[in-house]
Design an enzyme around this catalytic site. Structure first.
Site, PDB file in Angstrom:
ATOM      1  N   GLY A 131      55.745  25.609  59.940  1.00  0.00           N
ATOM      2  CA  GLY A 131      54.688  24.658  59.558  1.00  0.00           C
ATOM      3  C   GLY A 131      55.204  23.245  59.705  1.00  0.00           C
ATOM      4  CB  ILE A 157      44.232  28.114  65.015  1.00  0.00           C
ATOM      5  CG1 ILE A 157      45.714  28.524  65.132  1.00  0.00           C
ATOM      6  CG2 ILE A 157      43.741  27.342  66.240  1.00  0.00           C
ATOM      7  CD1 ILE A 157      46.727  27.384  65.018  1.00  0.00           C
ATOM      8  N   GLY A 241      45.859  12.242  65.600  1.00  0.00           N
ATOM      9  CA  GLY A 241      45.113  13.128  64.705  1.00  0.00           C
ATOM     10  C   GLY A 241      45.154  12.636  63.268  1.00  0.00           C
ATOM     11  NE  ARG A 267      25.893  13.180  30.281  1.00  0.00           N
ATOM     12  CZ  ARG A 267      25.398  14.263  29.698  1.00  0.00           C
ATOM     13  NH1 ARG A 267      24.163  14.666  29.984  1.00  0.00           N
ATOM     14  NH2 ARG A 267      26.128  14.950  28.851  1.00  0.00           N
ATOM     15  N   GLY A 338      31.776  15.197  33.999  1.00  0.00           N
ATOM     16  CA  GLY A 338      31.968  16.156  32.904  1.00  0.00           C
ATOM     17  C   GLY A 338      31.681  17.570  33.378  1.00  0.00           C
ATOM     18  CD  GLU A 362      45.147  16.775  62.473  1.00  0.00           C
ATOM     19  OE1 GLU A 362      45.508  15.647  62.810  1.00  0.00           O
ATOM     20  OE2 GLU A 362      44.161  17.364  62.958  1.00  0.00           O
ATOM     21  CD  GLU A 366      55.006  16.950  50.169  1.00  0.00           C
ATOM     22  OE1 GLU A 366      54.215  17.452  50.992  1.00  0.00           O
ATOM     23  OE2 GLU A 366      54.665  16.655  49.011  1.00  0.00           O
TER      24      GLU A 366
HETATM   25  N1  COS Z   1      55.796  10.612  69.507  1.00  0.00           N
HETATM   26  C1  COS Z   1      56.458  11.027  70.602  1.00  0.00           C
HETATM   27  N2  COS Z   1      57.579  11.763  70.549  1.00  0.00           N
HETATM   28  C2  COS Z   1      58.035  12.093  69.333  1.00  0.00           C
HETATM   29  C3  COS Z   1      57.397  11.694  68.146  1.00  0.00           C
HETATM   30  C4  COS Z   1      56.227  10.914  68.272  1.00  0.00           C
HETATM   31  N3  COS Z   1      55.563  10.492  67.200  1.00  0.00           N
HETATM   32  N4  COS Z   1      58.086  12.167  67.097  1.00  0.00           N
HETATM   33  C5  COS Z   1      59.131  12.827  67.585  1.00  0.00           C
HETATM   34  N5  COS Z   1      59.100  12.791  68.948  1.00  0.00           N
HETATM   35  C6  COS Z   1      60.087  13.350  69.860  1.00  0.00           C
HETATM   36  C7  COS Z   1      61.424  12.712  69.572  1.00  0.00           C
HETATM   37  O1  COS Z   1      61.578  11.521  70.306  1.00  0.00           O
HETATM   38  C8  COS Z   1      62.401  13.766  70.013  1.00  0.00           C
HETATM   39  O2  COS Z   1      62.557  13.723  71.402  1.00  0.00           O
HETATM   40  P1  COS Z   1      64.045  13.650  72.044  1.00  0.00           P
HETATM   41  O3  COS Z   1      64.720  14.904  71.553  1.00  0.00           O
HETATM   42  O4  COS Z   1      63.782  13.610  73.497  1.00  0.00           O
HETATM   43  O5  COS Z   1      64.652  12.414  71.480  1.00  0.00           O
HETATM   44  C9  COS Z   1      61.672  15.073  69.685  1.00  0.00           C
HETATM   45  O6  COS Z   1      60.281  14.747  69.599  1.00  0.00           O
HETATM   46  C10 COS Z   1      62.135  15.682  68.392  1.00  0.00           C
HETATM   47  O7  COS Z   1      61.878  14.756  67.354  1.00  0.00           O
HETATM   48  P2  COS Z   1      62.529  14.900  65.921  1.00  0.00           P
HETATM   49  O8  COS Z   1      64.003  15.083  66.041  1.00  0.00           O
HETATM   50  O9  COS Z   1      62.021  13.770  65.102  1.00  0.00           O
HETATM   51  O10 COS Z   1      61.902  16.289  65.425  1.00  0.00           O
HETATM   52  P3  COS Z   1      62.016  17.030  64.045  1.00  0.00           P
HETATM   53  O11 COS Z   1      62.248  18.469  64.310  1.00  0.00           O
HETATM   54  O12 COS Z   1      62.943  16.307  63.113  1.00  0.00           O
HETATM   55  O13 COS Z   1      60.489  16.965  63.485  1.00  0.00           O
HETATM   56  C11 COS Z   1      58.620  16.071  62.260  1.00  0.00           C
HETATM   57  C12 COS Z   1      59.856  15.801  63.115  1.00  0.00           C
HETATM   58  C13 COS Z   1      58.972  16.619  60.893  1.00  0.00           C
HETATM   59  C14 COS Z   1      57.959  14.705  62.129  1.00  0.00           C
HETATM   60  C15 COS Z   1      57.687  17.054  62.985  1.00  0.00           C
HETATM   61  O14 COS Z   1      58.225  18.354  63.024  1.00  0.00           O
HETATM   62  C16 COS Z   1      56.309  17.114  62.352  1.00  0.00           C
HETATM   63  O15 COS Z   1      55.469  16.247  62.552  1.00  0.00           O
HETATM   64  N6  COS Z   1      56.057  18.196  61.563  1.00  0.00           N
HETATM   65  C17 COS Z   1      54.759  18.425  60.998  1.00  0.00           C
HETATM   66  C18 COS Z   1      53.943  19.201  61.974  1.00  0.00           C
HETATM   67  C19 COS Z   1      52.508  19.096  61.642  1.00  0.00           C
HETATM   68  O16 COS Z   1      51.965  18.023  61.425  1.00  0.00           O
HETATM   69  N7  COS Z   1      51.863  20.248  61.647  1.00  0.00           N
HETATM   70  C20 COS Z   1      50.485  20.310  61.427  1.00  0.00           C
HETATM   71  C21 COS Z   1      49.931  21.004  62.617  1.00  0.00           C
HETATM   72  S1  COS Z   1      48.266  20.703  62.869  1.00  0.00           S
HETATM   73  S2  COS Z   1      47.373  21.469  61.309  1.00  0.00           S
END
Ligand code: COS
Length: 379
Positions: A131, A157, A241, A267, A338, A362, A366
């Site tokens: 997630g 999804i 998003g 009310r 209420g 999205e 956290e």
């Molecule tokens: N735009 C473009 N590229 C991005 C980016 C952004 N906003 N954020 C990260 N990247 C790229 C980074 O540049 C990195 O690329 P390189 O390895 O080439 O440098 C790569 O993606 C990995 O980034 P990062 O190391 O920051 O990844 P993490 O695994 O630490 O994850 C979070 C970062 C936690 C922010 C990410 O996993 C996330 O958004 N998780 C939540 C997912 C989510 O919203 N799910 C809901 C789904 S829809 S209901």
């Protein structure tokens, strides 16, 4: 940031408002109660341009920009947050394909989304065990001759059972984010199985399903973007998003505050309207202030995106603040009502249930704080 709306933005907002008031509001409570996906209503919404607000006109969109999109989302969410999330994900997918698709992919899918020919479009990143840590996803895509073969599961999804096209993220390489690619999967592809719709607390008129891929064969040109480039595509899409979800949360909050204000005026207790008591006034004042802050954060992120400037931090701030504010505002609105707030005769319990997920999907609050903190520390 210009606080005045331009003519296009006003037109889109007004069209969305009129549609929401005339077509959505009368059925929203019923759709929620019956957990009914409003296929026909969504077709009309798409015909108004609301499935592609920020999509160029040559691909069937409204070409009205990101601010107009956020304004339209606020209007639709005020009347039905379920319809708003279906709209949000369809816009997001239309934008992803427009930004990263080949000419053929764009021509095949984007006009079908924007016209409403597809009931919706879907975005399949999360999995049962992946997630917030989206980079740990396990669905695989392997080459088999000139085909790709998908195996794995996706979870939560939105519109998954109705989507004409779903963007699916899968592992094509080793572990980590560099091994992830994105694919376009059309409805009815053999090997794609749609699971049972989730029985949710809120957003009951949106569709949320798990998906299973079993030896699901895709043509070579189903790949979206580069092999190994999928994670960045997902992150960029989610940045946009999150503007949509901040607008949705703002809209839900507006609806709750409007209901609470009306109720506080009619009310009567202790010989006067409850709105004459300071305890109620302060709740209304806090809600109004928080909603204006949420709206401004949302429109700032939208303005930056529209100007093609970096907006990731601002989108996360907008989503974090608006979603948490919407939870506070809907809780206050229910408190003001209420006992009447606790029953389905009044709309505030629906607003409260609908607001709840906005701090979760999205990207949880956290995760938004992780994104914001990383940007703060980068300086
Ligand atoms: N735009 C473009 N590229 C991005 C980016 C952004 N906003 N954020 C990260 N990247 C790229 C980074 O540049 C990195 O690329 P390189 O390895 O080439 O440098 C790569 O993606 C990995 O980034 P990062 O190391 O920051 O990844 P993490 O695994 O630490 O994850 C979070 C970062 C936690 C922010 C990410 O996993 C996330 O958004 N998780 C939540 C997912 C989510 O919203 N799910 C809901 C789904 S829809 S209901």
């Amino acid at each position: 940031m210009d606080l005045e709306l331009d003519e296009t933005q006003r037109l889109v907002r007004d069209a969305a408002r009129k549609f929401a008031e005339e077509r959505i509001a009368p059925v929203a409570a019923e759709l929620d109660r019956e957990s009914r996906f409003p296929r026909e209503l969504l077709r009309e919404l798409a015909e108004l341009g609301l499935y592609g607000v920020n999509i160029p006109e040559e691909l069937g969109g409204a070409g009205a920009g990101v601010v107009a999109y956020a304004l339209a989302m606020m209007e639709i969410a005020q009347k039905c947050a379920s319809t708003a999330v279906t709209m949000a994900v369809s816009n997001m997918v239309a934008e992803v394909i427009t930004a990263f698709g080949t000419e053929a992919q764009k021509r095949r899918h984007v006009p079908r989304i924007t016209s409403g020919e597809y009931a919706a479009a879907a975005f399949a990143l999360s999995e049962p065990e992946s997630g917030s840590d989206a980079g740990s996803l396990r669905t695989t895509a392997r080459r088999h001759g000139d085909r790709w073969v998908l195996d794995g599961q996706k979870q939560w999804i939105t519109s998954g059972a109705h989507a004409g096209v779903t963007v699916v993220w899968a592992r094509t390489g080793g572990p980590g984010t560099a091994g992830i690619s994105a694919f376009l999967v059309e409805a009815g592809t053999p090997g794609l199985e749609v699971g049972r719709p989730e029985d949710k607390l809120g957003l009951c008129a949106s569709n949320t399903v798990p998906l299973r891929f079993e030896s699901c064969e895709l043509p070579e040109d189903a790949l979206l973007g580069e092999v190994g480039g999928g994670f960045s595509i997902a992150m960029m899409a989610l940045d946009g998003g999150r503007i949509g979800i901040s607008a949705q949360a703002t809209g839900i909050g507006e609806a709750a505050l409007a209901a609470a204000t009306a109720y506080a005026g009619t009310r009567r207790q202790f010989g006067k309207p409850i709105g004459a008591f300071q305890a109620i006034q302060w709740m209304l004042a806090d809600s109004r202030t928080e909603l204006d802050a949420a709206r401004l954060l949302c429109l700032r992120a939208a303005t930056l995106k529209e100007a093609a400037r970096p907006f990731s931090r601002e989108a996360s701030m907008a989503k974090l603040y608006a979603s948490e504010a919407a939870n506070r505002i809907t809780a206050r609105a229910l408190q003001i009502h209420g006992g009447y707030g606790y029953v389905r005769d009044f709309p505030v319990e629906r607003h409260l249930r609908d607001a709840r997920v906005t701090t979760i999907y999205e990207g949880t609050s956290e995760v938004q704080r992780m994104v914001i903190a990383r940007k703060v520390l980068e300086g």
